[in-house]
Design an enzyme around this catalytic site. Structure first.
Site, PDB file in Angstrom:
ATOM      1  N   ASN A  54     -10.276   5.469   1.262  1.00  0.00           N
ATOM      2  CA  ASN A  54     -10.590   5.608   2.694  1.00  0.00           C
ATOM      3  C   ASN A  54     -11.764   6.570   2.923  1.00  0.00           C
ATOM      4  O   ASN A  54     -11.696   7.492   3.733  1.00  0.00           O
ATOM      5  CB  ASN A  54      -9.362   6.040   3.507  1.00  0.00           C
ATOM      6  CG  ASN A  54      -8.365   4.912   3.694  1.00  0.00           C
ATOM      7  OD1 ASN A  54      -7.283   4.931   3.104  1.00  0.00           O
ATOM      8  ND2 ASN A  54      -8.741   3.902   4.471  1.00  0.00           N
TER       9      ASN A  54
ATOM     10  N   GLU B   1     -11.190   0.902  -3.643  1.00  0.00           N
ATOM     11  CA  GLU B   1     -11.517   0.516  -2.272  1.00  0.00           C
ATOM     12  C   GLU B   1     -12.169   1.683  -1.536  1.00  0.00           C
ATOM     13  O   GLU B   1     -11.655   2.804  -1.543  1.00  0.00           O
ATOM     14  CB  GLU B   1     -10.209   0.087  -1.591  1.00  0.00           C
ATOM     15  CG  GLU B   1     -10.341  -0.455  -0.184  1.00  0.00           C
ATOM     16  CD  GLU B   1      -8.985  -0.903   0.365  1.00  0.00           C
ATOM     17  OE1 GLU B   1      -8.035  -1.124  -0.430  1.00  0.00           O
ATOM     18  OE2 GLU B   1      -8.859  -1.014   1.590  1.00  0.00           O
TER      19      GLU B   1
ATOM     20  N   ASP C 148      -7.242   3.146  -3.108  1.00  0.00           N
ATOM     21  CA  ASP C 148      -7.991   3.146  -1.850  1.00  0.00           C
ATOM     22  C   ASP C 148      -8.260   4.588  -1.429  1.00  0.00           C
ATOM     23  O   ASP C 148      -7.331   5.367  -1.205  1.00  0.00           O
ATOM     24  CB  ASP C 148      -7.176   2.429  -0.755  1.00  0.00           C
ATOM     25  CG  ASP C 148      -7.957   2.274   0.543  1.00  0.00           C
ATOM     26  OD1 ASP C 148      -9.131   2.693   0.605  1.00  0.00           O
ATOM     27  OD2 ASP C 148      -7.379   1.728   1.508  1.00  0.00           O
TER      28      ASP C 148
ATOM     29  N   GLY D  29      -4.581  -4.742   5.613  1.00  0.00           N
ATOM     30  CA  GLY D  29      -3.506  -4.566   6.595  1.00  0.00           C
ATOM     31  C   GLY D  29      -3.756  -3.327   7.427  1.00  0.00           C
ATOM     32  O   GLY D  29      -4.433  -2.391   6.983  1.00  0.00           O
TER      33      GLY D  29
ATOM     34  N   LYS E  38      -1.066  -0.788  -4.421  1.00  0.00           N
ATOM     35  CA  LYS E  38      -2.288  -0.052  -4.075  1.00  0.00           C
ATOM     36  C   LYS E  38      -1.894   1.395  -3.807  1.00  0.00           C
ATOM     37  O   LYS E  38      -1.002   1.664  -2.998  1.00  0.00           O
ATOM     38  CB  LYS E  38      -2.921  -0.702  -2.844  1.00  0.00           C
ATOM     39  CG  LYS E  38      -3.854   0.172  -2.029  1.00  0.00           C
ATOM     40  CD  LYS E  38      -4.659  -0.686  -1.062  1.00  0.00           C
ATOM     41  CE  LYS E  38      -4.862  -0.019   0.288  1.00  0.00           C
ATOM     42  NZ  LYS E  38      -5.631  -0.869   1.211  1.00  0.00           N
ATOM     43  N   LEU E  39      -2.570   2.307  -4.506  1.00  0.00           N
ATOM     44  CA  LEU E  39      -2.292   3.731  -4.316  1.00  0.00           C
ATOM     45  C   LEU E  39      -3.393   4.340  -3.463  1.00  0.00           C
ATOM     46  O   LEU E  39      -4.585   4.166  -3.751  1.00  0.00           O
ATOM     47  CB  LEU E  39      -2.281   4.458  -5.664  1.00  0.00           C
ATOM     48  CG  LEU E  39      -1.249   3.999  -6.697  1.00  0.00           C
ATOM     49  CD1 LEU E  39      -1.472   4.773  -8.013  1.00  0.00           C
ATOM     50  CD2 LEU E  39       0.171   4.225  -6.184  1.00  0.00           C
ATOM     51  N   LYS E  40      -2.996   5.084  -2.463  1.00  0.00           N
ATOM     52  CA  LYS E  40      -3.986   5.829  -1.691  1.00  0.00           C
ATOM     53  C   LYS E  40      -4.390   7.050  -2.512  1.00  0.00           C
ATOM     54  O   LYS E  40      -3.517   7.735  -3.082  1.00  0.00           O
ATOM     55  CB  LYS E  40      -3.362   6.280  -0.357  1.00  0.00           C
ATOM     56  CG  LYS E  40      -3.105   5.118   0.602  1.00  0.00           C
ATOM     57  CD  LYS E  40      -4.410   4.567   1.143  1.00  0.00           C
ATOM     58  CE  LYS E  40      -4.166   3.582   2.281  1.00  0.00           C
ATOM     59  NZ  LYS E  40      -5.426   3.046   2.819  1.00  0.00           N
TER      60      LYS E  40
ATOM     61  N   SER F  69       0.853  -1.180   0.000  1.00  0.00           N
ATOM     62  CA  SER F  69       0.000   0.000   0.000  1.00  0.00           C
ATOM     63  C   SER F  69       0.897   1.241   0.000  1.00  0.00           C
ATOM     64  O   SER F  69       1.748   1.394   0.871  1.00  0.00           O
ATOM     65  CB  SER F  69      -0.881  -0.031   1.255  1.00  0.00           C
ATOM     66  OG  SER F  69      -1.647   1.140   1.354  1.00  0.00           O
TER      67      SER F  69
ATOM     68  N   LYS G 158     -10.417  -7.463   7.049  1.00  0.00           N
ATOM     69  CA  LYS G 158      -9.442  -7.158   8.105  1.00  0.00           C
ATOM     70  C   LYS G 158      -9.960  -7.809   9.377  1.00  0.00           C
ATOM     71  O   LYS G 158     -11.027  -7.413   9.875  1.00  0.00           O
ATOM     72  CB  LYS G 158      -9.311  -5.654   8.313  1.00  0.00           C
ATOM     73  CG  LYS G 158      -8.573  -4.935   7.192  1.00  0.00           C
ATOM     74  CD  LYS G 158      -8.491  -3.453   7.473  1.00  0.00           C
ATOM     75  CE  LYS G 158      -7.765  -2.728   6.346  1.00  0.00           C
ATOM     76  NZ  LYS G 158      -7.972  -1.276   6.413  1.00  0.00           N
TER      77      LYS G 158
HETATM   78  O1  SMG Z   1      -0.648  -2.673   6.675  1.00  0.00           O
HETATM   79  O2  SMG Z   1       0.051  -2.495   4.634  1.00  0.00           O
HETATM   80  C1  SMG Z   1      -0.612  -2.105   5.583  1.00  0.00           C
HETATM   81  C2  SMG Z   1      -1.454  -0.866   5.405  1.00  0.00           C
HETATM   82  C3  SMG Z   1      -2.484  -1.068   4.377  1.00  0.00           C
HETATM   83  O3  SMG Z   1      -3.446   0.837   3.389  1.00  0.00           O
HETATM   84  C4  SMG Z   1      -3.475   0.074   4.310  1.00  0.00           C
HETATM   85  N1  SMG Z   1      -4.373   0.163   5.312  1.00  0.00           N
HETATM   86  O4  SMG Z   1      -7.559   1.505   4.530  1.00  0.00           O
HETATM   87  O5  SMG Z   1      -6.642  -0.290   3.907  1.00  0.00           O
HETATM   88  C5  SMG Z   1      -6.605   0.760   4.553  1.00  0.00           C
HETATM   89  C6  SMG Z   1      -5.403   1.171   5.374  1.00  0.00           C
HETATM   90  C7  SMG Z   1      -5.769   1.403   6.795  1.00  0.00           C
HETATM   91  C8  SMG Z   1      -4.679   1.951   7.641  1.00  0.00           C
HETATM   92  S1  SMG Z   1      -4.270   3.537   7.180  1.00  0.00           S
HETATM   93  C9  SMG Z   1      -3.360   4.263   8.403  1.00  0.00           C
HETATM   94 MG    MG Z   2      -8.637   0.496   2.967  1.00  0.00          MG
END
Ligand code: SMG
Ligand code: MG
Length: 373
Positions: free
Chosen positions: A195, A218, A193, A295, A165-167, A139, A267
């Site tokens: 969020n 996502e 993703d 994760g 995965k790109l935020k 990520s 998760k």
């Molecule tokens: O553990 O590799 C990891 C992080 C993966 O992007 C990740 N998690 O929304 O999926 C999600 C985020 C939640 C934590 S963001 C601080």
């Molecule tokens: Mg997510």
């Protein structure tokens, strides 16, 4: 088993680099570990659980100080007198406490770890996992520039990660994704993703992501927007994957029925534990809905347990199960490693790896004895 002692360990682990999402930036992982000692037919045994709540209630309503309080005041006292406690009955004994899935998951994980250690059984064998290693996705947080994003993504691909995965966030979506797709070519598995950073008003922007052949988008909309996600799904070609919205098997069933999720991010912490995670896996598999393991910047404890979960047959997409070194210079367990795009599944007894005492002591900022018989 009967629980004889519970200790909570608060650890503060610096991240190798800040991790930015649409809701904020993490610099340090404030983790909470649950250590349960129990008397079993095979003698005394210790199990470990990891609470995935973040320091602040921005990803979910739960946060690490709140979880500490709930575990100490309500969850542990509900379990300590129970004779013949098994991991499979933990959720039942905690059902009167409303919500708090991440706190409950951490406690159940510790009990399950103790149970498996006492039985000499690995988590993968307990689960009936069908693979000995799982593909490893990474990520990528929001960067300062597109150039920086390309640099970071190229580095992870060189390391061998199987999926990127790109935020994304409003104002950081179409252009960075376009640039990354152009750099990596058509064959690299790529997803985004949000969020929960968008609303239906942003449909036309999100629709522009369709041209980049993403595996999925996502959690574009808010946690409670199941109907809105269904509406969005009917307007996008890119499959919608839910993360924050899936808090139980029940909500997963609702999302599938409504057409709000074509893919589900599982998760274990967010859904109340590994046992509920397996139920969601089974449900999704029965409906032909793909799942993958998310994760939460876990230490080696949760990271290794996640790898075992992701070895179940319904986990058909690479998870956010990267190497410990993705986030941490030094993990509190033996580090989880990624080789050739895969993370190996532990075959040793227990749900995950256990902390190494000296390293745990180094990162620990508080230790709370919750109960002792
Ligand atoms: O553990 O590799 C990891 C992080 C993966 O992007 C990740 N998690 O929304 O999926 C999600 C985020 C939640 C934590 S963001 C601080
Ligand atoms: Mg997510």
């Amino acid at each position: 088993m009967i629980i004889t002692e519970v200790r909570l360990h608060r650890v503060s682990m610096p991240l190798i680099a800040p991790f930015t999402t649409s809701f904020g930036t993490e610099y340090i992982r404030e983790a909470l570990l649950v250590e349960v000692t129990a008397e079993t037919q095979n003698g005394a045994v210790t199990g470990w659980g990891e609470c995935v709540a973040m320091e602040e209630p921005l990803y979910s309503a739960e946060y690490v100080d709140g979880c500490t309080e709930v575990i100490r005041r309500w969850l542990v006292p509900a379990l300590t007198g129970v004779e013949g406690l098994v991991a499979e009955s933990v959720a039942h004994h905690l059902r009167h406490v409303v919500g708090h899935p991440m706190a409950k998951a951490a406690v159940e994980m510790a009990v399950l770890d103790a149970q498996l250690r006492a039985a000499g059984q690995s988590f993968q064998s307990y689960l009936g996992a069908t693979r000995s290693s799982v593909p490893s996705g990474v990520s990528v947080g929001i960067q300062d520039s597109i150039e920086q994003t390309l640099h970071v993504v190229a580095g992870y691909l060189d390391e061998g990660y199987a999926r990127i995965k790109l935020k994304i966030a409003p104002g950081w979506d179409v252009e960075p994704v376009r640039a990354v797709r152009r750099m990596v070519g058509d064959d690299v598995l790529l997803q985004v993703d949000a969020n929960a950073a968008y609303t239906l008003v942003d449909t036309s922007t999100l629709r522009r992501l369709d041209e980049f052949d993403l595996l999925l988008i996502e959690q574009p909309l808010a946690e409670n927007d199941l109907r809105q996600h269904a509406q969005l799904a009917s307007r996008l070609r890119t499959p919608i994957c839910l993360d924050e919205s899936i808090v139980s098997a029940e909500s997963a069933a609702d999302a599938i029925t409504l057409g709000a999720a074509q893919v589900i991010n599982i998760k274990p912490g967010r859904v109340g534990g590994y046992l509920e995670a397996v139920r969601i896996h089974d449900l999704a598999k029965a409906h032909g809905v793909a799942v993958w393991c998310g994760g939460m910047l876990e230490t080696g404890l949760g990271r290794s347990a996640n790898a075992a979960l992701a070895a179940l047959p319904g986990f058909v997409l690479p998870g956010d199960i990267s190497a410990s070194a993705r986030f941490y210079q030094l993990d509190i367990t033996e580090p989880v490693e990624m080789h050739g795009g895969e993370v190996e599944v532990d075959a040793t007894p227990g749900i995950g790896r256990a902390p190494i005492p000296e390293i745990l002591a180094r990162f620990r900022t508080a230790e709370i004895e919750v109960c002792r018989r």
